[in-house]
Design a protein around this motif. Structure first.
Motif: not given
Length: 361
Positions: A259-282
C-alpha cells in the motif's frame, strides 16, 4: 483448497452501465482445478446456481445499495499503533463478523454481549475484541462504523483490554477508490478501475464524502492476519495470504509495504487476491486450512468475507437474497472443525455476528 488462475465464465470489465442493476446480485469466479478454485456454479459439490470460489472484482458480488462518485487523494503513512497490554492481563476473546456499514446492528450486537453500554462506550474491562474487516460499503454508515471502532480501541486500551481490527477486501477497495480513482489497472479481465469496482460492489457516496485522512491512515495500517489463543484470524476464506509471507509478521509487513508503494496495479492485485473465497469449503477445505495453520500456527481459522448462507449452499439465486433464506443464529463451524465463518449475512437481512471464542463444535 488452494486458489488458482482459472477464469470463470462471463468475466467482463465493469462499465458505468453495469451499475444499474438489481439490489442484490452475485457473480461467478475461477473454475476449479489446479491451484485456483472451485467448480463454477452447478459443478461438483456446488448446488446449481450457487456462487463459486470467488468473485471477480470487475463484476457484481453482493448487495449494492447506492452509487456515487469518488475523488483522488494520497494516503499518508500512520504511526505504529500502541502496544497492547501483556497477555496475562487480558480477559475473554470476542470476534465480530463483517459489518458493512450497519452501525445500528453493530451497536445492538456489541451491547447484547456486554461489550459496550447504552451510550456506546466500552464496558468490557480487559476483554479482547477483534473485528474481521469489511466496515464499509453496502450499508448506510460505514464511516460511523470506523469511528466507533477507533473510539472503542482507545477506550478498551484505557480499561486494560483492547479492540483491534483486520484488513478486509473492502478496506482495500475503498483505499484504492480514494487513492487511484479512475486510474486504469490491469484486472486480468481487461482494463478496470478501483472507482468502478467500488461503485459496483456497494460503494456509498456518503461514506466517500465523509472519509477523512485519519480514516485512510487507520485503514492503511490494519493487519491482514493475526493469531489469538490458537485462533488464526483473517478476513477472507482464501489461501492467498500464503503469497505474501511465511509468517504473520511478514504477511502484515508485505501488505503495508504494498500500500505504501502507491502502485495501482500492485494494490489491485492485492485487492483481487483478498476477494477470493470458499477455499475451506467442500472436500479439499480441511487441507487448505491446514496449509495456513502449518505456516502461521494455531489450531483453527476464524474468518469473515463469505456469508454463511453461501457457504451452506442455501442461497443460490437472486430470488433467494431478499430475506427468504436460512436464518443464521451463530457462527458456522466447518472444514472438519478447523474453520469458523463469522459473516452472518447482515447485507442479506441476516445477523451481524459477535461471539466469544473458543466455540465448541
Amino acid at each position: 483448497m488452494t486458489q488458482g488462475a482459472g477464469q470463470g465464465p462471463d468475466v467482463r470489465t465493469a462499465t458505468l452501465r453495469d451499475f444499474r442493476v438489481p439490489a442484490y446480485v452475485h457473480e461467478t469466479g475461477p473454475a476449479q482445478g489446479g491451484p485456483g478454485g472451485e467448480a463454477s456454479p452447478g459443478g461438483p459439490g456446488v448446488p446449481p446456481g450457487a456462487p463459486d470460489d470467488g468473485y471477480t472484482p470487475t463484476q457484481r458480488d453482493l448487495p449494492v445499495i447506492n452509487r456515487g462518485d469518488t475523488v483522488q487523494v494520497e494516503v499518508q503513512a500512520m504511526p505504529e499503533p500502541p502496544q497492547a497490554p501483556a497477555a496475562e492481563e487480558h480477559g475473554p476473546l470476542f470476534v465480530v463478523g463483517d459489518v458493512h456499514g450497519y452501525l445500528d446492528e453493530l451497536l445492538a450486537a456489541l451491547q447484547e454481549q456486554g461489550l459496550i453500554d447504552a451510550e456506546g462506550d466500552w464496558a468490557a474491562g480487559n476483554a479482547r475484541l477483534w473485528f474481521l474487516g469489511d466496515f464499509t460499503d453496502r450499508g448506510p454508515d460505514g464511516i460511523g462504523v470506523i469511528d466507533l471502532v477507533m473510539r472503542l480501541s482507545a477506550q478498551a486500551a484505557a480499561a486494560g483490554g483492547y479492540c483491534k481490527a483486520l484488513m478486509g477486501n473492502h478496506e482495500l477497495l475503498l483505499l484504492g477508490a480514494k487513492r487511484f480513482g479512475d486510474t486504469p489497472v490491469n484486472s486480468g479481465a481487461g482494463t478496470a478501475t478501483f472507482q468502478a469496482a467500488w461503485l459496483l460492489n456497494g460503494g456509498q457516496k456518503t461514506d466517500m464524502e465523509r472519509l477523512e485522512d485519519h480514516h485512510l491512515q487507520w485503514m492503511a495500517r490494519l493487519d491482514a492476519i493475526e493469531s489469538e489463543d490458537g485462533h488464526l484470524l483473517m478476513h477472507s476464506d482464501t489461501t492467498a495470504y500464503l503469497d505474501y509471507g511465511d509468517s504473520i509478521e511478514a504477511v502484515n509487513d508485505t501488505v503495508r509495504e504494498t500500500l505504501t508503494r502507491n502502485d495501482a496495479d500492485e494494490c489491485w492485485d492485492l485487492f483481487r487476491k483478498f476477494t477470493k473465497r470458499f477455499a475451506f469449503r467442500d472436500e479439499s477445505g480441511p487441507h487448505a486450512v491446514r496449509e495456513l495453520l502449518d505456516m502461521y500456527g494455531g489450531h483453527r481459522v476464524v474468518h469473515g468475507h463469505s456469508p454463511i448462507p453461501y457457504l451452506l449452499g442455501d442461497v443460490g439465486s437472486e430470488d433467494d437474497s431478499d430475506g427468504g433464506g436460512p436464518v443464521i443464529e451463530g457462527p458456522h463451524i466447518y472444514a472438519g472443525g478447523l474453520a469458523i465463518a463469522m459473516d452472518g449475512g447482515v447485507t442479506m437481512a441476516g445477523k451481524l455476528l459477535v461471539c466469544q471464542l473458543p466455540l465448541d463444535n
